[in-house]
Design a protein around this motif. Sequence first.
Motif, short mmCIF file in Angstrom:
data_model
loop_
_atom_site.label_atom_id
_atom_site.label_comp_id
_atom_site.label_asym_id
_atom_site.label_seq_id
_atom_site.Cartn_x
_atom_site.Cartn_y
_atom_site.Cartn_z
N ARG A 192 0.98 -1.09 0.13
CA ARG A 192 -0.12 -0.01 0.15
C ARG A 192 0.95 1.30 0.01
O ARG A 192 1.61 1.47 -1.19
CB ARG A 192 -0.94 -0.03 1.06
CG ARG A 192 -1.75 -1.32 0.90
CD ARG A 192 -3.03 -1.52 1.73
NE ARG A 192 -3.17 -1.31 3.29
CZ ARG A 192 -4.15 -1.58 4.11
NH1 ARG A 192 -5.19 -1.96 3.34
NH2 ARG A 192 -4.15 -1.73 5.50
N ASP A 209 -6.77 2.24 -7.17
CA ASP A 209 -8.15 2.34 -6.85
C ASP A 209 -8.46 3.68 -8.21
O ASP A 209 -8.01 4.70 -8.13
CB ASP A 209 -8.37 2.99 -5.62
CG ASP A 209 -9.84 3.34 -5.36
OD1 ASP A 209 -10.85 3.74 -6.27
OD2 ASP A 209 -10.34 3.15 -4.09
N ASN A 265 -10.94 5.27 -8.60
CA ASN A 265 -11.87 6.37 -8.08
C ASN A 265 -10.64 7.34 -7.50
O ASN A 265 -10.85 8.75 -7.26
CB ASN A 265 -12.43 6.21 -6.53
CG ASN A 265 -13.72 5.22 -7.32
OD1 ASN A 265 -14.26 5.47 -8.47
ND2 ASN A 265 -14.11 4.27 -6.57
N HIS A 282 -6.24 -2.89 -10.97
CA HIS A 282 -7.17 -1.95 -10.91
C HIS A 282 -8.35 -2.38 -10.35
O HIS A 282 -8.98 -3.23 -10.80
CB HIS A 282 -7.39 -1.02 -12.10
CG HIS A 282 -5.93 -0.82 -12.86
ND1 HIS A 282 -5.47 0.60 -12.56
CD2 HIS A 282 -5.00 -1.40 -13.39
CE1 HIS A 282 -4.42 0.68 -13.10
NE2 HIS A 282 -3.90 -0.61 -13.62
N SER A 340 -11.50 -1.97 -6.80
CA SER A 340 -11.96 -1.91 -5.36
C SER A 340 -11.23 -2.76 -4.77
O SER A 340 -11.51 -4.23 -5.01
CB SER A 340 -13.42 -1.81 -5.39
OG SER A 340 -13.71 -2.08 -3.97
N ALA A 341 -10.50 -2.40 -3.62
CA ALA A 341 -9.77 -3.39 -2.86
C ALA A 341 -10.91 -4.63 -2.25
O ALA A 341 -10.53 -5.58 -2.24
CB ALA A 341 -9.15 -2.79 -1.79
N ARG A 355 -12.86 -0.41 5.05
CA ARG A 355 -12.23 -1.07 4.12
C ARG A 355 -11.85 -2.47 4.40
O ARG A 355 -12.20 -3.62 4.10
CB ARG A 355 -11.62 -0.50 2.99
CG ARG A 355 -10.79 -1.17 2.12
CD ARG A 355 -9.72 -0.71 1.33
NE ARG A 355 -8.57 -0.66 2.35
CZ ARG A 355 -7.70 0.46 2.43
NH1 ARG A 355 -7.63 1.40 1.67
NH2 ARG A 355 -6.96 0.23 3.27
#
Length: 129
Positions: A8, A35, A37, A69, A71-72, A101
């Motif tokens: 991360r 992400d 977004n 790529h 959403s986690a 999350r």
Amino acid sequence: MTSIHWFRRDLRINDNPAFNEACKSGEVLPVVLIDPNLWPTWGAPKQAYLIDSLKSLNESLNGNLVIKHGSAVKVIPQISKKFKVDSVHYAADFSEHGIHRDGEIKKILEGVGIKFEATGSGYAVAPGR
């Protein structure tokens, strides 16, 4: 045993506590998520820096870095199931979004018998210590 290390904020490998913990379990699949977004909000300089950093990280990992790529909450469980891993290791995130999350991911993974293990943080000293 196979585990995922989810890179991360902390892209180090030699002295990264979460990465080192993942390595103790055997084979490690190194993963980075982008992400969609957040990507557009970072601006060209930050995007270029991240791209260069990921290229360097991938070279350090002998070309084995998996970059996804999405959403986690969706991608981490998908990758975990696809590669039949026993655990996912990561550095703790202390933001409200990150805590929520990670809680969702933990619930999904532990529901199918995969450990979701935070070790250390992306900071020299974890917030609240």
